[in-house]
Design a protein around this motif. Structure first.
Motif, short mmCIF file in Angstrom:
data_model
loop_
_atom_site.label_atom_id
_atom_site.label_comp_id
_atom_site.label_asym_id
_atom_site.label_seq_id
_atom_site.Cartn_x
_atom_site.Cartn_y
_atom_site.Cartn_z
N UNK A 35 -7.26 -13.39 -45.66
CA UNK A 35 -8.24 -12.43 -46.19
C UNK A 35 -8.93 -11.73 -45.03
N UNK A 36 -8.71 -10.44 -44.91
CA UNK A 36 -9.26 -9.72 -43.77
C UNK A 36 -10.77 -9.64 -43.80
N UNK A 37 -11.39 -9.93 -44.97
CA UNK A 37 -12.85 -9.86 -45.05
C UNK A 37 -13.51 -11.08 -44.45
N UNK A 38 -12.76 -12.13 -44.12
CA UNK A 38 -13.32 -13.36 -43.60
C UNK A 38 -12.85 -13.57 -42.16
N UNK A 39 -13.74 -14.05 -41.30
CA UNK A 39 -13.33 -14.31 -39.91
C UNK A 39 -12.39 -15.50 -39.84
N UNK A 40 -11.48 -15.48 -38.87
CA UNK A 40 -10.57 -16.61 -38.66
C UNK A 40 -11.19 -17.69 -37.78
N UNK A 41 -12.10 -17.31 -36.89
CA UNK A 41 -12.69 -18.28 -35.98
C UNK A 41 -13.80 -19.04 -36.70
N UNK A 42 -13.42 -20.10 -37.34
CA UNK A 42 -14.36 -20.93 -38.08
C UNK A 42 -13.78 -22.34 -38.15
N UNK A 43 -14.60 -23.41 -38.07
CA UNK A 43 -16.06 -23.41 -37.95
C UNK A 43 -16.54 -22.97 -36.58
N UNK A 44 -17.80 -22.54 -36.52
CA UNK A 44 -18.41 -22.12 -35.26
C UNK A 44 -18.98 -23.34 -34.53
N UNK A 45 -19.18 -23.20 -33.22
CA UNK A 45 -19.69 -24.31 -32.42
C UNK A 45 -20.69 -23.77 -31.41
N UNK A 46 -21.85 -24.42 -31.34
CA UNK A 46 -22.93 -23.94 -30.49
C UNK A 46 -22.95 -24.67 -29.14
N UNK A 47 -23.69 -24.12 -28.19
CA UNK A 47 -23.85 -24.75 -26.89
C UNK A 47 -24.56 -26.09 -27.03
N UNK A 48 -25.51 -26.18 -27.93
CA UNK A 48 -26.22 -27.44 -28.13
C UNK A 48 -25.27 -28.53 -28.59
N UNK A 49 -24.32 -28.19 -29.46
CA UNK A 49 -23.35 -29.18 -29.91
C UNK A 49 -22.45 -29.63 -28.77
N UNK A 50 -22.06 -28.70 -27.91
CA UNK A 50 -21.23 -29.05 -26.77
C UNK A 50 -21.98 -30.00 -25.84
N UNK A 51 -23.25 -29.75 -25.63
CA UNK A 51 -24.02 -30.55 -24.70
C UNK A 51 -24.47 -31.88 -25.28
N UNK A 52 -24.69 -31.93 -26.58
CA UNK A 52 -25.38 -33.09 -27.14
C UNK A 52 -24.71 -33.76 -28.33
N UNK A 53 -23.75 -33.11 -28.97
CA UNK A 53 -23.27 -33.68 -30.22
C UNK A 53 -21.83 -34.10 -30.28
N UNK A 54 -20.98 -33.63 -29.39
CA UNK A 54 -19.54 -33.79 -29.57
C UNK A 54 -18.92 -34.61 -28.44
N UNK A 55 -17.86 -35.33 -28.77
CA UNK A 55 -17.09 -36.04 -27.75
C UNK A 55 -16.22 -35.06 -26.99
N UNK A 56 -15.67 -35.51 -25.87
CA UNK A 56 -14.79 -34.67 -25.08
C UNK A 56 -13.59 -34.23 -25.91
N UNK A 57 -13.03 -35.15 -26.66
CA UNK A 57 -11.86 -34.80 -27.47
C UNK A 57 -12.20 -33.74 -28.50
#
Length: 489
Positions: A35-57
């Motif tokens: 569907x061209x009306x919807x973005x393909x890059x999803x889910x989104x990920x924030x800098x805070x999640x990278x720094x504080x919420x997610x494992x390396x994998x």
């Protein structure tokens, strides 16, 4: 990121689009939306999640997704309306035949990084696929192209253009390269400070055994006339064939804008539609960080462990004819950790560090050497004049020494891919490499064959994204191995 964005200067900072919210990491995702009306890059990920919420994998998995997602217009693919004041740089470029999306020459040439970085080995028939690999000539990019003369209407005897043709390299081993570049930059900055503290004294610039000329300070200004192989700011920039970028992140920022028209938030600002395409927040800071981590933790290329006799003889010839004066077989880092920063300060790689990758554990293939790692890159991270025979359409003859690790699998060769074989590539060397090229031509047929046998032992990694691609299984380091810390703002 796509290895074909290169410029001595950052492109005009334009654009952006889409914040859908944040989301904790999903390690398996579905196919691209139809569907061209919807973005393909999803889910989104924030800098805070990278720094504080997610494992390396999890971060690596998100980075692979950013690398591999085919952007559409809902993601911000393409530029906005033509900018009559600047039709060359990202943000306001025209599209070919008014197709509304792509230009192909001078960027707007692909939907995804994977589209052009997808071969692990071109030596295999058929070619072997890998995320982050090289591209064939058909994937080459054409930055800055204007006034192409394809039919030789000027009767030069060849087709010509103002601009460049660049063949995409691989991202394998990027973490070790970035670590080397940062440590060399720190060493050169320290020597610059030494010159400032000793006015009138000419200070030799040497980092990791690589000579970059000299610098001096007259009490008011620095004299950089003696600086060679690096910009006068003494920042080593190993990414890009012309040494345009100090880090993978810096390269990715420019590549996203140039190739896809995707505008990073950290360039244009949050909520800003700088290119006028109706989309904002096109690439979040956390998504660039995840992309950086993914590429920096890819497995490094390797050498054949037991070289046959002919290849061992070829290795000696490689040294004897002078190839190793630039293609240095191995450089060593002082630390086994690659520290990633946001925001980045090129002259100070230690500023704003938020994440650290243990190269011996989290970037497969790197082996401990003292307190650091050995990086068998066969290069010196230095710019060299390659002579008029390799001059680009813009007249440039300065290129960073090609890293030869993995060279057996990455035909075609040279910055523009014009050499189908390694022999062609060696013979095309000029400028500072003319003597080595002449020495290769002077070898007997048997000796040339043996030298090429040696180069044939330098291979790409067999599974550079093991554990991340669906169906490949999981072989990742646990969260406990992650060296993770907040940046100092």
């Amino acid at each position: 990121m796509r290895g074909s964005f290169e410029s001595r200067h950052r492109p005009r900072q334009l654009a952006t689009a889409w914040i859908v919210g944040t989301c904790a990491a999903a390690l398996v995702w579905g196919g691209a939306s139809s569907a061209t009306a919807e973005p393909n890059l999803t889910p989104r990920i924030t800098q805070d999640e990278v720094e504080n919420g997610l494992s390396l994998r999890e971060i690596r998995s998100h980075g692979l997704r950013v690398f591999s997602t085919p952007f559409n217009k809902a993601d911000g693919l393409g530029d906005g309306p033509i900018n009559p004041l600047d039709k060359i740089n990202p943000g306001g470029r025209p599209t070919l035949n008014d197709n509304g999306t792509f230009l192909r020459m001078n960027g707007l040439d692909s939907q995804t990084c994977l589209e052009c970085h997808n071969f692990r080995s071109n030596a295999d028939i058929p070619a072997d696929f890998a995320v982050g690999g090289v591209g064939g000539v058909g994937a080459s990019a054409f930055p800055g192209v204007i006034d192409p003369d394809i039919d030789d209407s000027d009767d030069k005897g060849y087709a010509s253009m103002q601009g460049r043709m660049i063949n995409p390299p691989f991202s394998f081993g990027s973490g070790g390269i970035e670590a080397l570049g940062k440590e060399m930059t720190k060493a050169l900055q320290a020597l610059k400070a030494k010159a400032e503290a000793n006015p009138g004294v000419e200070i030799p610039l040497v980092a990791k055994g690589v000579e970059f000329g000299t610098i001096s300070f007259d009490g008011v200004d620095f004299n950089t006339d003696g600086v060679e192989g690096v910009d006068t700011d003494l920042v080593v920039r190993p990414f890009g064939r012309t040494g345009c970028c100090a880090t993978v992140r810096e390269f990715d920022i420019g590549a996203m804008q140039f190739h896809h028209g995707i505008q990073p938030v950290e360039v244009v600002g949050e909520g800003v539609d700088a290119d006028g395409d109706g989309i904002t927040n096109e690439l979040l800071e956390g998504e660039l960080s995840a992309l950086h981590v993914f590429q920096a933790s890819l497995e490094r290329p390797h050498s054949q462990r037991r070289m046959p006799k002919n290849a061992r003889q070829g290795r000696r010839l490689f040294d004897e004819i002078g190839c190793t004066s630039c293609h240095k077989p191995v450089l060593h880092t002082d630390s086994k950790f690659l520290e990633l920063a946001f925001p980045e300060v090129p002259e100070d790689p230690d500023a704003n560090v938020y994440f650290s990758i243990n190269l011996t554990r989290q970037a497969p293939g790197f082996r401990k050497s003292g307190s650091g790692v050995a990086v068998p890159l066969f290069a010196d991270l230095k710019l060299h004049d390659m002579g008029p025979g390799l001059a680009e359409g813009d007249g440039n003859t300065m290129f960073t020494t090609a890293r030869l690790w993995g060279i057996a699998d990455t035909a075609p060769y040279m910055h523009d891919g014009h050499c189908p074989t390694l022999a062609d590539a060696i013979e095309s060397h000029g400028g500072e490499a003319q003597d080595a090229s002449d020495a290769f031509k002077a070898l007997s047929e048997t000796e040339r064959s043996r030298l090429l046998d040696f180069l044939g032992t330098l291979r790409t990694p067999s599974q550079p994204s093991k554990g991340l691609v669906k169906g490949s299984g999981v072989s990742e380091n646990s969260r406990s191995h992650r060296q993770h810390r907040r940046k100092d703002r």
